[in-house]
Design a protein around this motif. Structure first.
Motif, short mmCIF file in Angstrom:
data_model
loop_
_atom_site.label_atom_id
_atom_site.label_comp_id
_atom_site.label_asym_id
_atom_site.label_seq_id
_atom_site.Cartn_x
_atom_site.Cartn_y
_atom_site.Cartn_z
N TYR A 105 -53.28 73.60 29.22
CA TYR A 105 -52.32 73.14 30.23
C TYR A 105 -52.51 73.92 31.52
O TYR A 105 -52.46 73.36 32.62
CB TYR A 105 -50.89 73.31 29.69
N GLU B 86 -51.10 62.96 32.29
CA GLU B 86 -52.40 62.44 32.72
C GLU B 86 -52.39 60.91 32.61
O GLU B 86 -52.52 60.34 31.52
CB GLU B 86 -53.51 63.04 31.85
N GLY C 30 -55.56 72.76 33.46
CA GLY C 30 -55.22 71.55 34.21
C GLY C 30 -56.24 70.44 34.14
O GLY C 30 -56.71 70.07 33.06
N THR C 31 -56.62 69.90 35.28
CA THR C 31 -57.46 68.70 35.36
C THR C 31 -58.76 68.80 34.57
O THR C 31 -59.10 67.85 33.84
CB THR C 31 -57.76 68.34 36.83
N PRO C 32 -59.54 69.89 34.66
CA PRO C 32 -60.76 69.96 33.86
C PRO C 32 -60.48 69.86 32.36
O PRO C 32 -61.29 69.28 31.61
CB PRO C 32 -61.34 71.34 34.21
N LEU D 290 -49.47 67.23 30.57
CA LEU D 290 -50.11 67.16 31.89
C LEU D 290 -49.76 65.88 32.64
O LEU D 290 -50.07 65.75 33.82
CB LEU D 290 -51.63 67.24 31.72
N ALA E 269 -57.98 68.12 31.09
CA ALA E 269 -57.61 66.73 30.85
C ALA E 269 -58.86 65.88 30.61
O ALA E 269 -58.84 64.98 29.75
CB ALA E 269 -56.82 66.18 32.03
N GLU E 270 -59.92 66.15 31.34
CA GLU E 270 -61.18 65.40 31.14
C GLU E 270 -61.65 65.54 29.70
O GLU E 270 -62.00 64.56 29.04
CB GLU E 270 -62.25 65.94 32.10
N ARG F 147 -54.52 58.70 33.33
CA ARG F 147 -55.74 58.07 32.83
C ARG F 147 -55.72 57.90 31.31
O ARG F 147 -56.48 57.13 30.75
CB ARG F 147 -56.96 58.88 33.23
#
Length: 529
Positions: free
Chosen positions: A218, A266, A221-223, A264, A225-226, A268
């Motif tokens: 968490y 997310e 973050g974004t990396p 997150l 989530a990928e 997507r």
């Protein structure tokens, strides 16, 4: 300080300082005291007395640095390190580093290294990172632990690779693995993601690393989530192979990835999570767990496309499983799910029915009041029938139990009345946060969070110490939604010191451990610029 402790402390100070001449505000005074002391214990007492004296200031640093370099006894060096750590002056970097003895094997030297590492961490100087990274190879676990925590606090990118190695080290103590994971989360470097994803499902000696790994991902973050999205969709062939080799159930990453992607928020992941609502497995428990985690994530994300499939799932008989679907619908909001909830409220035992009724009270208004009146009137007879058929807690007096349940249904009327009077008026709902009815506070928090008005962040933050777990969870979630806006984040950040203090005060309290994982994530969001 209590009187029982104050007396010995005063006596010790008098012993250490007796016979002293000169000004205790000067470094020369303390230098002489140290020079006159012959025994190690007395030297340590002098240093500790200086530390507690309130006299410490930057002008003492040259003397302290010189004593640290000249002193031969590890215990005294350790005491000096604690003093320098308190002063946190950049000039202490080199003296502290020079005093380290990483190759030592004696216990007293290990304790010295531990204090030196802690002091280096307190300096907050990134230049200490290479030295601290070298201490990860220490023979002493306590020294390694201090180095790990310091590297995390420094957010040292050069420590990422050695911390990854320690995270995955099967021969290290599990506590060291956990500390390494926590440090990687604080650093937030994408290079750590593959190792952290693996540790989500890793267990060793009966110890799970999920809590630490999920929080670290968490923080990245974004990396992260990928990678989690790839795991959720089954696109990470390398991870799938590793999971197979390590005996990890294929559904584990469907569950755990969904949880963190929901944290997150997310977007997507929405399509994949919707698909997980129809996940099928021959093991009914695994099937339910995957669907429940997907439902929770979709609710947190406010994915309105989930309302219809979740409405179809609330007929589930198991109260716990049904509760997850109802909870997700409540987070999503709106009246679209009410027909399904009304239907579910007439099926199953009391626990399954009450879950649906509660969901309806969280989403409905005065139009649903007749339903609760009807259910409350019918509940005593229904409870008696259930007790005769199945027994259970409270069934030694079915009449009293039925009456108690009917009264709880009548109390839901307060939520419906509030919905009728407040409508979409945030100020009205904010006033309800002070109510003694935990369920009404919960509904008020949901209305404010979904409403998105940043000015209510302060009111929500003011109730985060709520003792009722479900209400606290909802308050945290509602405030987390408001933090999405810049204005909401600014207002909520005013409560950050109080949140951090609450997390410290409640650390180790098993009653709050799970809900405070969400509170910790909220604090992390607020700490970010």
């Amino acid at each position: 300080m209590s009187r029982s402790l104050a007396a010995p402390s005063l006596a010790l100070a008098l012993v250490v300082l007796s016979g002293c001449k000169g000004d205790p505000n000067t470094p020369e005074y303390w230098e002489k005291k140290l020079g006159d002391a012959r025994k190690t214990a007395v030297k340590v007492q002098v240093v500790e007395a200086l530390r507690d004296s309130g006299k410490l200031q930057e002008g003492f640093l040259p003397m302290l640095h010189a004593r640290l370099a000249a002193e031969k006894r590890p215990e005294v060096k350790a005491a000096l390190a604690r003093v320098l750590g308190d002063l946190k002056h950049p000039s202490s970097l080199e003296p502290l580093q020079a005093a380290l003895d990483p190759s030592a094997s004696e216990m007293d030297v290990h304790l010295m290294n531990k204090e030196l590492a802690a002091a280096l961490g307190k300096l907050g100087n990134p230049k200490a990172a290479p030295t601290l990274a070298g201490l990860l190879r220490s023979r002493d676990n306590y020294t390694r632990m201090e180095a790990i925590q310091a590297l995390g606090a420094l957010r040292a990118p050069e420590a990422v690779e050695p911390l990854i190695q320690l995270t995955l080290d099967e021969n290290a103590e599990p506590l060291l693995n956990k500390k390494a994971i926590e440090a990687l989360g604080r650093i937030g470097d994408a290079r750590a993601v593959p190792a952290l994803v693996r540790m989500l499902t890793k267990e060793r000696r009966g110890i799970s690393f999920y809590v630490e790994s999920s929080l670290a991902l968490y923080q990245v973050g974004t990396p992260a989530a990928e990678a989690l999205l790839a795991a959720l969709e089954g696109r990470d062939a390398e991870l799938a192979q590793w999971a197979k080799q390590n005996g990890v159930h294929p559904a584990s990453y469907a569950m755990k990835s969904a949880q963190i992607l929901g944290d997150l928020r997310e977007k997507r992941a929405e399509a994949a999570l919707l698909k997980q609502l129809t996940f099928a497995n021959e093991d009914a428990r695994i099937q339910a767990l995957v669907r429940m985690q997907a439902a929770e994530a979709l609710g947190r994300m406010r994915a309105t496309a989930a309302v219809r499939p979740l409405s179809a799932l609330v007929s589930e008989e198991d109260p716990t499983v049904r509760g997850s679907y109802v909870r997700a619908l409540v987070l999503l909001g709106g009246r679209e799910a009410l027909p399904a909830l009304e239907k579910a409220a007439s099926k199953g035992d009391w626990y399954a029915r009450e879950v649906a009724m509660r969901g309806l009270a969280m989403l409905g208004d005065a139009r649903e009041q007749p339903l609760f009146t009807k259910w409350a009137e019918a509940e005593p007879a229904r409870t008696t029938t259930e007790c005769n058929e199945y027994g259970g807690e409270g069934c030694e007096d079915p009449a009293a139990l039925g009456k108690s349940r009917a009264e709880s249904l009548q109390r839901y009327g307060q939520l419906l009345e509030a919905a009728q009077s407040c409508g979409a008026e945030g100020g009205c709902w904010a006033q309800k946060l002070a109510d003694k009815n935990a369920r009404l506070v919960e509904r008020a928090a949901l209305e404010l969070g979904r409403g998105g008005a940043a000015q209510h962040a302060v009111a929500l933050a003011g109730r985060l110490s709520e003792k009722d777990l479900e209400t606290r969870f909802t308050l945290i979630q509602a405030l987390d939604w408001l933090v999405d806006s810049k204005e909401g984040a600014v207002k909520a950040r005013e409560a950050l010191p109080k949140i951090q203090a609450q997390l410290t005060d409640e650390k180790g309290n098993n009653h709050f451990v799970k809900v405070n994982e969400d509170l910790r994530r909220l604090a992390i969001r607020l700490e970010r610029p």
